[in-house]
Design a protein around this motif. Structure first.
Motif, PDB file in Angstrom:
ATOM      1  N   ILE A   1     -32.365 -20.305  14.857  1.00 45.73           N
ATOM      2  CA  ILE A   1     -31.926 -19.046  15.463  1.00 45.73           C
ATOM      3  C   ILE A   1     -32.056 -17.968  14.392  1.00 45.73           C
ATOM      4  O   ILE A   1     -31.489 -18.104  13.298  1.00 45.73           O
ATOM      5  CB  ILE A   1     -30.449 -19.126  15.935  1.00 45.73           C
ATOM      6  CG1 ILE A   1     -30.258 -20.262  16.947  1.00 45.73           C
ATOM      7  CG2 ILE A   1     -29.974 -17.790  16.496  1.00 45.73           C
ATOM      8  CD1 ILE A   1     -30.967 -20.068  18.264  1.00 45.73           C
TER       9      ILE A   1
ATOM     10  N   LYS B   1     -30.881 -21.715  24.241  1.00 47.89           N
ATOM     11  CA  LYS B   1     -31.185 -22.871  23.384  1.00 47.89           C
ATOM     12  C   LYS B   1     -29.975 -23.797  23.258  1.00 47.89           C
ATOM     13  O   LYS B   1     -30.119 -25.018  23.210  1.00 47.89           O
ATOM     14  CB  LYS B   1     -31.625 -22.392  21.998  1.00 47.89           C
ATOM     15  CG  LYS B   1     -33.046 -21.856  21.973  1.00 47.89           C
ATOM     16  CD  LYS B   1     -33.488 -21.498  20.579  1.00 47.89           C
ATOM     17  CE  LYS B   1     -34.957 -21.099  20.550  1.00 47.89           C
ATOM     18  NZ  LYS B   1     -35.404 -20.614  19.250  1.00 47.89           N
TER      19      LYS B   1
ATOM     20  N   ILE C   1     -29.390 -11.834  15.779  1.00 48.66           N
ATOM     21  CA  ILE C   1     -29.328 -12.872  16.810  1.00 48.66           C
ATOM     22  C   ILE C   1     -29.557 -12.280  18.201  1.00 48.66           C
ATOM     23  O   ILE C   1     -28.910 -11.306  18.580  1.00 48.66           O
ATOM     24  CB  ILE C   1     -27.953 -13.575  16.777  1.00 48.66           C
ATOM     25  CG1 ILE C   1     -27.714 -14.186  15.390  1.00 48.66           C
ATOM     26  CG2 ILE C   1     -27.847 -14.650  17.843  1.00 48.66           C
ATOM     27  CD1 ILE C   1     -26.291 -14.624  15.143  1.00 48.66           C
TER      28      ILE C   1
ATOM     29  N   GLU D   1     -31.115 -15.785  23.842  1.00 52.79           N
ATOM     30  CA  GLU D   1     -31.913 -16.879  23.281  1.00 52.79           C
ATOM     31  C   GLU D   1     -30.984 -17.980  22.745  1.00 52.79           C
ATOM     32  O   GLU D   1     -31.193 -19.164  22.996  1.00 52.79           O
ATOM     33  CB  GLU D   1     -32.788 -16.329  22.140  1.00 52.79           C
ATOM     34  CG  GLU D   1     -33.690 -17.381  21.522  1.00 52.79           C
ATOM     35  CD  GLU D   1     -34.123 -17.026  20.098  1.00 52.79           C
ATOM     36  OE1 GLU D   1     -33.685 -15.979  19.577  1.00 52.79           O
ATOM     37  OE2 GLU D   1     -34.859 -17.823  19.505  1.00 52.79           O
ATOM     38  N   LEU D   2     -29.934 -17.554  22.039  1.00 55.97           N
ATOM     39  CA  LEU D   2     -28.977 -18.531  21.503  1.00 55.97           C
ATOM     40  C   LEU D   2     -28.320 -19.308  22.643  1.00 55.97           C
ATOM     41  O   LEU D   2     -28.223 -20.540  22.599  1.00 55.97           O
ATOM     42  CB  LEU D   2     -27.910 -17.815  20.649  1.00 55.97           C
ATOM     43  CG  LEU D   2     -26.754 -18.688  20.169  1.00 55.97           C
ATOM     44  CD1 LEU D   2     -27.242 -19.835  19.282  1.00 55.97           C
ATOM     45  CD2 LEU D   2     -25.721 -17.867  19.395  1.00 55.97           C
TER      46      LEU D   2
END
Lengths: 388, 185
Positions: free
Chosen positions: A239, A251, A243, A247-248
């Motif tokens: 990551i 995932k 940030i 996306e974090l």
């Protein structure tokens, strides 16, 4: 692959304790009460690991070990001594014959398992098909980061999820937290001093409890060397800072093996709603696409044949979204489902700009869509645009 | 205090004298380790009001006993009897094997004998490992079990006896150590 472990001990008590210790793991246990029996079982079953006592009648453990190591077919089998014989000289003598480890009785079951897990890859047994954890279930995430602002940013960015996010600043605190109650996901900053992130990662991977816990590396986008090192070591994902929260989140859900279909697909009354979020990144679209066919098929199987494809939250149209919508519409046609589109003025206007989407028609709201679908003809609408 | 020295002790600088204090330290450590690790109970060393006589029973006469025996043979020779009353032997067995009292009744006395035999094996193993590391290599014998009520064990005249008492979960554990006297200096 189910591992085979052979316990050779004249004490039935020890053999029962060994079986008890391995019960939570996918391992088949074989038993022998002395060296002669042990050699016979070893030859027949070729176990992946032998736990061997020393003082036994008929043939003791030292003799069995010697014979085992002189047999070309059996000598590669790793042996851990599990014995009350723990004098220094005895241990050295036996170590010379060739053993992987030595555990002196009395022993704790956890220590036995920990030592065995260094030899064979112990995996927890699956007791029937476990209910998949969903995106709506709570999960524990440990953030190891010495900059409080980053921890706060992650906590803030994921506060809409049911996940419990705990932040710690040092490797020591992280070890404490990870070993007391194994988190579902660990995110560790590679900028911790003295390569602590890599040391911590190695420790996690050698600990049976955290061996399979997903671990993300948190790293500045431009630190390419650190990212490569993390990839080589086997971090579950990288990551980058700054940030990107979606996306974090995406995932994290994938790494924790969460069923995220509820984000995009839900049953509302007598119809199914497929809903895309405000920002449709490639990861989001890929995730939605993964569930598309199974979810539509599941709905048909359960008796639902009406679908609302709701993109009113979407801020801006792009080819990825259009491609996914075409896929959804084609699936509806394949499954003989009626469908309508729900959009917002911006999206409707953007649709006019593409050749392929120019003919699509939209409802203004879910209620409007429900009304339209209630009047839907029996036949599935033809697709030039949507079937409203 | 009994004092033991080996004939060859003076020739082996790494060899420590087997004093009563050393024996007490080793058996205390062994009993504590085994009961704490295997049955989750920490015994405390206990000094009886009166030193028992040779022919006197070491345990209350009305309580059935399970006694595990393991010997050690080598540069030092001896035998250890580990006395547990039957109720405690059952409790230890249940804990070791993860069984209920009812399951233990169904499994029978053999299971208790084997469990106490193994606990004695671990205790004597731990005790004799101390002797080995002090320069007296020796090996364990296979465990055996005695059962009964109101009995005493009488050592032969050439054996030196050490008796140690431990209190553990409202029960008494007795370690009766007999060492051959020709191991003395």
């Amino acid at each position: 692959m189910r591992y085979k472990v052979l316990t050779v001990d004249d004490s039935k008590t020890v053999r029962i304790i060994v079986k008890k210790a391995f019960k939570p793991f996918d391992v088949e246990i074989f038993e022998a009460a002395n060296g002669v029996e042990g050699l016979a079982v070893a030859a027949k079953e070729t176990p992946d690991l032998i736990l061997l006592d020393i003082t036994m009648p008929v043939m003791d453990g030292v003799e069995m070990l010697t014979k085992l190591k002189s047999d070309p077919a059996l000598k590669a089998i790793p042996v851990i001594m599990l014995t009350a014989e723990g004098g220094r000289d005895n241990v050295l003598k036996i170590a010379k014959i060739g053993v992987r480890d030595y555990l002196v009785k009395p022993f704790k079951e956890e220590v036995l398992i920990e030592k065995c897990s260094r030899v064979i890859d112990l995996k927890p047994v699956n007791e029937g098909p476990a209910k998949a954890k969903s995106i709506l279930d709570p999960a524990d995430i440990l953030i190891v980061e010495d900059k409080p602002a980053i921890i706060q940013q992650i906590q803030e960015g994921l506060k809409h999820t049911p996940w419990r996010i705990k932040g710690v600043a040092t490797q020591g605190e992280a070890i404490d937290c990870a070993t007391k109650a194994t988190p579902d996901l660990i995110v560790v900053s590679l900028s911790l001093p003295e390569d602590a992130a890599f040391t911590f990662f190695r420790m996690l991977r050698t600990n049976l409890k955290t061996k399979y816990t997903p671990v993300f590396a948190l790293v500045v986008k431009t630190e390419v060397a650190q990212q490569q090192q993390a990839q080589t070591m086997g971090f579950s994902a990288i990551i980058t800072k700054p940030i990107e929260m979606s996306e974090l989140e995406s995932k994290a859900a994938k790494a924790m093996n969460l069923d995220t279909s509820q984000r995009y697909y839900a049953i509302n009354g007598d119809l199914m709603v497929m809903r895309l979020p405000e920002i449709c990144s490639p990861a989001v679209l890929a995730e939605a696409a993964t569930y598309l066919k199974p979810k539509f098929a599941e709905a048909v199987d359960a008796g639902f044949n009406k679908v609302v494809i709701d993109i009113h939250q979407v801020k801006s149209l792009h080819m990825g979204i259009i491609k996914l919508l075409f896929q959804a519409m084609q699936t509806c046609r394949d499954l003989a489902m009626h469908f309508v589109l729900v959009g917002n003025p911006q999206i409707i206007s953007e649709c006019k700009g593409f050749e392929d989407t120019r003919g699509w028609t939209f409802c203004d709201s879910i209620d409007d869509a429900k009304n339209t679908l209630s009047k839907a003809p029996v036949a599935v609408p033809q697709m030039a645009g949507a079937s409203a | 205090m009994h004092l033991f020295t080996r004939n060859l002790a003076d020739l082996m600088p790494a060899t420590a004298e087997i004093t009563e204090a050393l024996i007490r330290e080793y058996i205390n450590r062994a009993v504590t380790d085994v009961f704490k690790t295997m049955v989750g109970r920490e015994p405390s060393f206990s000094t009886p009001a009166d030193t028992p006589q040779q022919s006197q029973s070491l345990t209350p006469p009305d309580r059935p006993q399970v006694v595990g025996t393991v010997g050690f043979l080598g540069d030092v020779n001896g035998l250890v009897y580990l006395h547990l009353d039957l109720a405690f032997a059952r409790l230890c067995t249940c804990h070791l094997l993860g069984m209920t009292e009812q399951e233990l009744d169904e499994a029978g006395d053999e299971v208790i004998n084997d469990a106490i035999g193994e606990m004695t094996n671990m205790t004597v193993g731990s005790f004799k490992n101390g002797l080995c590391d002090a320069g007296y290599p020796c090996k364990l014998t296979i465990p055996s079990i005695l059962r009964g009520t109101n009995f005493s064990i009488e050592p032969i005249s050439s054996a030196v006896r050490h008796v140690y008492f431990f209190d553990c979960a409202e029960h008494r554990v007795v370690a009766d150590i007999l060492m051959k006297s020709d191991d003395q200096g």
